[in-house]
Design a protein around this motif. Structure first.
Motif, mmCIF file in Angstrom:
data_model
loop_
_atom_site.group_PDB
_atom_site.id
_atom_site.type_symbol
_atom_site.label_atom_id
_atom_site.label_comp_id
_atom_site.label_asym_id
_atom_site.label_seq_id
_atom_site.Cartn_x
_atom_site.Cartn_y
_atom_site.Cartn_z
ATOM 1 N N LEU A 93 0.930 -1.226 0.058
ATOM 2 C CA LEU A 93 -0.007 0.189 -0.147
ATOM 3 C C LEU A 93 0.825 1.217 0.115
ATOM 4 O O LEU A 93 0.584 2.267 -0.411
ATOM 5 N N ASN A 148 1.046 7.601 7.975
ATOM 6 C CA ASN A 148 0.026 6.542 7.489
ATOM 7 C C ASN A 148 -0.545 7.378 6.291
ATOM 8 O O ASN A 148 -0.904 6.531 5.129
ATOM 9 N N TRP A 149 -0.696 8.671 6.036
ATOM 10 C CA TRP A 149 -1.579 9.384 4.995
ATOM 11 C C TRP A 149 -0.480 10.086 4.200
ATOM 12 O O TRP A 149 -1.009 10.541 3.036
ATOM 13 N N VAL A 164 0.502 18.091 14.976
ATOM 14 C CA VAL A 164 -0.701 17.604 14.473
ATOM 15 C C VAL A 164 -1.114 16.077 15.208
ATOM 16 O O VAL A 164 -2.104 15.480 14.912
ATOM 17 N N GLY A 165 -0.141 15.694 16.094
ATOM 18 C CA GLY A 165 -0.420 14.302 16.799
ATOM 19 C C GLY A 165 0.348 13.448 16.276
ATOM 20 O O GLY A 165 0.245 12.149 16.790
ATOM 21 N N GLY A 166 1.279 13.508 15.248
ATOM 22 C CA GLY A 166 2.034 12.105 14.892
ATOM 23 C C GLY A 166 1.251 11.271 13.815
ATOM 24 O O GLY A 166 0.230 11.413 13.777
ATOM 25 N N ALA A 167 2.126 10.259 13.772
ATOM 26 C CA ALA A 167 1.445 9.161 12.750
ATOM 27 C C ALA A 167 1.040 9.618 11.442
ATOM 28 O O ALA A 167 0.175 9.124 10.759
ATOM 29 N N THR A 168 1.887 10.763 11.157
ATOM 30 C CA THR A 168 1.373 11.259 9.684
ATOM 31 C C THR A 168 1.977 10.602 8.637
ATOM 32 O O THR A 168 1.306 10.579 7.293
ATOM 33 N N TYR A 207 0.276 9.365 0.575
ATOM 34 C CA TYR A 207 -1.026 9.375 -0.388
ATOM 35 C C TYR A 207 -1.432 10.815 -0.659
ATOM 36 O O TYR A 207 -1.788 11.192 -1.822
ATOM 37 N N VAL A 208 -1.350 11.648 0.360
ATOM 38 C CA VAL A 208 -2.187 13.011 0.021
ATOM 39 C C VAL A 208 -0.832 13.888 -0.971
ATOM 40 O O VAL A 208 -1.297 14.339 -2.012
#
Lengths: 358, 328
Positions: B256, B301-302, B295-299, B305-306
């Motif tokens: 992915l 993940n996306w 923004v709270g981390g774990a960016t 894609y963005v």
């Protein structure tokens, strides 16, 4: 023999153009609807509601939504799970912020909010198409799930990060929360399924539906004959997301009661709904129902067979289920790209001629 | 300020290494897409399957033991032997070739000439099937994979950078090896597709199935060959990722991650897969480092894609992709 249309003459365009032009179909449909609304609520029990009927009805709405987008308008989306999450979180926020308004309105509003989000993520479809777009919709999937996970406002700053549906009633009957009876939940879902199927059917056979299909079949040619790709594509995204949002709202509020976004609305949900659409039949309302029924029933049956009857371990049964789902997808794409809906049509044609082979 | 810069430099380097890993998976996609026009979603699961098979062969596990045990009530575990890494890799490569032949015979042959999107969905089905098959065959528990690749922090680099900047960079030795192997693999693949007869045939098939058939290229052979190569690339990717983070289901999810890499680089371009992988790898690490905390981390993940989505809106064919020309 069983299925005849002889003597079923149409004398007006109105008769010819209706949803069920064959009388037998029409009465069959009324009968099913009658049984679903009048008989099932009285005999329904917890197991049937939670294992089969509620998921079937809820996924049927999602499947209708995706079928509009993918089957009718030809825009493949892998973001269904994310849009269902939008519906779920929208209805949660509305339920907690305006407790006095009916939940039915909240669910519709959640669908509307999802439609707007869907249109926003559908904007790139004007530039990119095919599987580029399919991959681009994954952006929606991952971004939305991350957003609902990270921004505490969406889950009302609850400690667990979960959202839990408070009790809400319709006409005095609890439909969400632990006190809701299976019959009440079922009837709410049934009402929304009926509404969704009715809207979908009438949209897809009207002007909008023809525009969608023109875009699907060849977008450039459609543009030349006067279909505006902007409005056609975005309306498909909007209507599709509206349904998907409603289904997400129902899934969370009525069926699950509590949800954690990564688990309940992950990428697997997107694929599940996509499989429903493929197996059921792309571009068919009946197919959406058939696909949803198939994908909901198959795991239940397999589990009963493998774990219940043969006594195999649960995880093994789950892997075999994966294999069967995968093999079925390939099988359907090769043998019957139009899915179960096409098979049903073939059966009807055979029955019409039965007992004569030709 | 200086600290920030040095940290950023380290993050940048680590991003490069991760990017190489993404590129490895993306390469498998590009190969199949170039040669058959199939967008192979199953590439990540292929990597998982290859890694599972490799571990299974190395440990001498009985294939399908859980299934056999459940069906006949036996208690099979292992054959009792272990296989060396080199032989095991060769055997696994053999399994991947068999898999390629089966996929061609059972799936692709029946889908010649279908629309790309149908083929794409068929590979999603294939991915599910292979995932189930891998789990049934070898069990789904997390396995460690060790084929003798060096791991852990590279002391040399830490020393050198400590001397230069007064701060030792943390670079995993496995990542360095992955980079070297990936570079070799890419060189070999480019040479193969540019300079050999089969490579040319492969490109011809990619351009036009019908035309390739009519000049006497065996579509069947090319597809089997390409899927075998893709299986081999998946094996290499599986070894790298498996050594890094264990052989487990999440391995198939790197596929992915490879998708935005491809969208950025262009689906048909091998250099695109590399450059795209590096951009995504560096981009997501730097973004996480700079913006993540706000923004709270774990960016991660996306972000990929963005980024790819925004990029595609301006250049729909990707960085190195062929311009799509459409006619009515």
């Amino acid at each position: 023999m069983f299925y005849r249309e002889a003597g079923d003459f149409k004398t007006s365009y109105r008769d010819d153009g209706q949803t069920f032009p064959i009388r037998l179909d029409r009465f069959g449909y009324y009968a099913i609807l009658g049984v679903a609304a009048m008989v099932v609520p009285f005999v329904i029990n917890d197991y049937w509601a939670s294992a089969v009927l509620l998921p079937f009805l809820i996924y049927a709405i999602a499947s209708l939504g995706l079928n509009i987008l993918t089957g009718y308008a030809g825009q493949v989306s892998l973001g269904t799970g994310g849009f269902m999450a939008v519906g779920a979180y929208a209805v949660y926020k509305l339920m907690t912020a305006f407790p006095d308004i009916s939940i039915l309105i909240h669910i519709l509003l959640a669908g509307g909010i999802t439609a707007m989000v869907g249109i926003a993520f559908g904007l790139p479809s004007l530039r990119i198409k095919g599987f580029y777009l399919a991959v681009a919709t994954l952006a929606a999937q991952f971004f939305l799930v991350w957003l609902f996970n990270k921004v505490p406002w969406f889950y009302n700053y609850s400690a667990s990060g979960q959202i839990t549906a408070p009790e809400r009633t319709v006409l005095g009957w609890a439909v969400t929360g632990p006190a809701a009876s299976p019959a009440a939940k079922y009837l709410v879902c049934l009402a929304f399924v009926f509404l969704a199927a009715w809207i979908a059917r009438n949209l897809t056979r009207g002007m909008i539906g023809r525009k969608w299909m023109a875009i699907r079949d060849m977008d450039i040619a459609a543009e030349i004959i006067g279909v505006n790709p902007l409005t056609a594509k975005l309306s498909a995204f909007g209507v599709s997301s509206f349904f998907v949002g409603i289904s997400g709202a129902l899934l969370f509020a009525v069926y699950l009661g509590a949800a954690e976004v990564g688990e309940a609305f992950g990428i697997n949900k997107s694929f599940l709904v996509l499989f429903m659409v493929i197996i059921g039949g792309l571009g068919s309302i009946f197919g959406s129902f058939a696909g949803a029924a198939f994908m909901v029933l198959m795991p239940v049956l397999l589990k009963n067979l493998l774990v219940g009857t043969l006594g195999w371990p649960t995880d093994l049964a789950a892997y075999i289920e994966l294999m069967i789902v995968g093999a079925l997808i390939i099988f359907f794409l090769i043998v019957e790209p139009h899915g179960l809906a096409r098979l049903w049509r073939l059966v009807k044609e055979k029955l019409r001629l039965w007992p004569f082979p030709h | 300020m200086m600290d920030q810069l040095i940290f950023s430099a380290e993050v940048f380097l680590n991003g490069l290494m991760t990017g190489v890993m993404y590129s490895l998976v993306a390469l498998g996609f590009v190969l199949i897409f170039k040669a058959s026009g199939v967008f192979n979603y199953a590439q990540g699961v292929l990597a998982l399957f290859a890694a599972l098979t490799l571990v299974g062969i190395m440990d001498g596990q009985v294939p399908f033991r859980h299934l056999i045990n459940a069906m006949f009530g036996t208690h099979l575990e292992n054959f009792g032997w272990t296989v060396g890494p080199v032989l095991a890799i060769l055997l696994t490569a053999g399994v991947m070739v068999i898999l390629a032949i089966l996929i061609e015979k059972l799936v692709l042959q029946h889908l010649v000439g279908q629309e790309p999107i149908i083929l794409f969905m068929a590979t999603i089905g294939l991915a599910y099937f292979l995932e189930g098959l891998g789990d049934v065959m070898w069990g789904a528990d997390i396995k460690t994979l060790d084929v003798g690749l060096p791991q852990g922090i590279s002391e040399t680099i830490e020393q050198v950078t400590a001397n230069w900047f007064g701060y030792g960079f943390f670079i995993d030795r496995l990542d360095i090896w992955a980079t070297i192997i990936a570079a070799l693999l890419v060189a070999a693949l480019v040479a193969f597709s540019q300079y050999t007869k089969q490579g040319r045939a492969m490109r011809a098939v990619a351009d036009d199935h019908q035309a390739a058939l009519s000049v006497g290229i065996s579509l069947q052979f090319i597809w089997i060959m390409v899927w075998s190569i893709a299986g081999f690339v998946a094996l290499v990717a599986g070894i790298m990722w498996g050594t890094k983070s264990g052989v487990q289901f999440s391995l198939s999810l790197i596929a992915l991650k490879a998708l935005p890499v491809l969208m950025l680089g262009g689906f048909t371009s091998i250099p695109g897969a590399i450059v795209g992988g590096l951009i995504i790898g560096v981009g997501e690490k730097l973004f996480e480092f700079w913006i993540g905390p706000l923004v709270g981390g774990a960016t991660e993940n996306w972000f990929a894609y963005v980024l790819a989505l925004i990029f595609l809106v301006f250049r729909p064919q990707g960085l190195f992709g062929e311009r799509i020309i459409e006619r009515v």
